[in-house]
Scaffold this active site. Structure first.
Site, mmCIF file in Angstrom:
data_model
loop_
_atom_site.group_PDB
_atom_site.id
_atom_site.type_symbol
_atom_site.label_atom_id
_atom_site.label_comp_id
_atom_site.label_asym_id
_atom_site.label_seq_id
_atom_site.Cartn_x
_atom_site.Cartn_y
_atom_site.Cartn_z
ATOM 1 N N TYR A 159 1.115 -1.062 -0.221
ATOM 2 C CA TYR A 159 0.048 -0.411 0.241
ATOM 3 C C TYR A 159 1.017 1.325 -0.139
ATOM 4 O O TYR A 159 0.440 2.238 -0.825
ATOM 5 C CB TYR A 159 -1.397 -0.083 1.137
ATOM 6 C CG TYR A 159 -1.573 1.271 1.339
ATOM 7 C CD1 TYR A 159 -2.624 1.798 0.947
ATOM 8 C CD2 TYR A 159 -1.521 2.052 2.845
ATOM 9 C CE1 TYR A 159 -3.258 2.925 0.246
ATOM 10 C CE2 TYR A 159 -1.807 3.032 2.507
ATOM 11 C CZ TYR A 159 -3.366 3.894 1.694
ATOM 12 O OH TYR A 159 -3.946 5.123 1.284
ATOM 13 N N LYS A 163 1.237 4.007 -2.972
ATOM 14 C CA LYS A 163 0.766 5.144 -2.730
ATOM 15 C C LYS A 163 2.229 6.392 -3.001
ATOM 16 O O LYS A 163 1.766 7.584 -4.077
ATOM 17 C CB LYS A 163 0.591 5.589 -1.678
ATOM 18 C CG LYS A 163 -0.800 5.092 -1.565
ATOM 19 C CD LYS A 163 -2.065 5.316 -1.881
ATOM 20 C CE LYS A 163 -3.139 6.880 -2.128
ATOM 21 N NZ LYS A 163 -4.217 6.935 -2.379
#
Ligand SMILES: NC(=O)c1ccc[n+]([C@@H]2O[C@H](COP(=O)([O-])OP(=O)(O)OC[C@H]3O[C@@H](n4cnc5c(N)ncnc54)[C@H](O)[C@@H]3O)[C@@H](O)[C@H]2O)c1
Ligand SMILES: C[C@@H](CO)CCC[C@@H](C)[C@H]1CC[C@H]2[C@@H]3[C@H](O)C=C4C[C@@H](O)CC[C@]4(C)[C@H]3CC[C@]12C
Length: 369
Positions: A159, A163
């Site tokens: 994650y 990002k």
């Protein structure tokens, strides 16, 4: 901004507009962007609440689509002035594969950028995350840091990696020529942990507390501070950035801004109790009830079980090595960059944010009875 520009009628697209943050951005735009004439809401799953928005003066267009599909994104972006890209796969619990997280968060963002370039949309606001910076894999604290604070931003989890990559793509795209020859103007907003109406993890903690007889058990020392920001203020920052990007392109283009407000610095659990205590829960223990080594062991055990059970079922508990590390590392921001660059002041005071969130949790309680 000149009066003539203010009178201009604008078309906005919000990707992920049916998510926790996206819904607040959508509602905030409808309330506080007078130049809006059409609002397109693009999401994999459209919410039934969208229908109620269609009766107002702004044309609301709901588009069911997937950011990983370049042609769907291009069709939604064509003819818009501003894109607010909040869509993303927020998964720190191992529900989705690393490949899927990458595809949605990185390839999806690349598709949004290319769509802007191909169709001539000039302004792109990206919802990034504090996770782009940290906490890093070494567990270094980030204490009241700002956008320029040096920090070793090293990640392994899919994650934050996704990002960080997506944010880089957005910032590097600033200045690219879009169809028609004008430059693309981009910037990224980095919320810390968002809370407020619709926050799924808060709902999960609330239900867990009810199951445990109205109690939650302290796992993290109260001294570990965690940055939190109210969803209404994050939405307001998006609206303001989108509004000011045109007039302040030279200053704001290619910039990152942490999202902040007046929410107090507290540990993750103590902060949640600001809302859960008035709803009847209590946090047991002034110190963690379990030694940290045992939590590390349990988190590792959960990760092992998740891997072993994967062929049979999805086991995705809150506690895993990554969530434990994030919860157990101080990460707080203290900055006024958004105020200096585009005049941001939080729209909701801490008291307001708290009251609204408590009311929402109380509503969750009554709707589940
Ligand atoms: N929740 C937080 O604390 C937090 C903090 C910092 C940053 N963010 C970022 O804010 C954004 C919104 O997060 P959120 O908490 O509202 O999450 P969310 O899951 O509630 O919302 C994300 C939305 O994106 C949509 N989406 C997912 N995959 C899609 C796809 N392939 N195509 C189209 N739409 C898709 C989902 O359906 C959902 O409506 C994300 O980009 C996230 O990384 C969230
Ligand atoms: C050890 C448990 C005892 O109660 C507590 C576990 C809490 C964790 C599940 C959450 C602690 C910090 C959260 C993250 C943080 O608020 C920031 C985030 C950034 C955003 O981009 C996505 C969500 C998240 C990673 C958020 C997820 C949940 C926590 C790890």
């Amino acid at each position: 901004m000149a009066d003539s520009a203010r009178a201009q009628k604008l078309v906005y697209l919000v990707t992920g507009g049916c998510g926790f943050l996206g819904e607040h951005v959508v509602r905030m735009l409808l309330q506080r962007e007078p130049r809006l004439c059409e609002l397109r809401i693009f999401d994999l799953h459209l919410g039934p609440w969208l229908d109620e928005l269609k009766t107002g003066p702004v044309r609301v267009t709901a588009i069911q689509g997937d950011v990983t599909q370049a042609h769907e994104v291009a069709a939604a972006v064509a003819g818009t002035h501003v894109v607010i890209h909040t869509a993303g796969l927020v998964d720190v619990f191992g529900k989705a594969s690393p490949e899927t997280i990458h595809e949605v968060n990185v390839q999806g963002t690349q598709n949004v950028i290319e769509a802007c370039v191909q169709t001539g949309t000039q302004f792109l606001v990206y919802t990034s995350s504090m996770e782009v910076v940290g906490p890093n894999v070494k567990g270094h604290p980030f204490y009241r840091g700002n956008e320029d604070t040096p920090y070793e931003a090293v990640h392994r989890h899919p994650y934050p990696c996704s990002k960080a990559l997506a944010e880089r793509l957005v910032l590097e795209a600033n200045g690219r020529k879009v169809r028609g020859g004008l430059p693309l103007v981009t910037c990224a907003l980095r919320p810390t942990g968002i809370y407020g109406e619709g926050h799924q993890i808060m709902r999960d903690f609330y239900h867990q507390g009810l199951r445990l007889g109205g109690r939650l058990f302290r796992a993290i020392p109260a001294s570990v501070e965690h940055g939190r920001v109210y969803v209404g203020n994050v939405a307001w920052m998006h609206v303001l950035v989108a509004r000011e990007l045109e007039q302040r392109a030279a200053l704001m283009g290619g910039q990152v801004y942490f999202c902040y407000d007046k929410s107090p610095y507290k540990s993750y659990e103590d902060f949640n109790m600001e809302f859960l205590r008035p709803c009847g829960l209590r946090l047991v223990g002034t110190r963690p009830l379990l030694p940290y080594w045992l939590l590390v062991f349990l988190a590792a055990l959960n990760a092992l079980l998740q891997w072993l059970l994967r062929p049979l079922l999805l086991y995705a508990p809150l506690l895993n090595p990554y969530t434990l590390a994030v919860a157990n590392t101080t990460f707080t921001v203290s900055t006024n960059k958004a105020q200096r660059h585009f005049g941001y002041e939080p729209l909701f005071s801490w008291e307001d944010s708290r009251t609204r969130t408590i009311r929402w949790v109380q509503g969750v309680e009554s709707s589940s009875q």
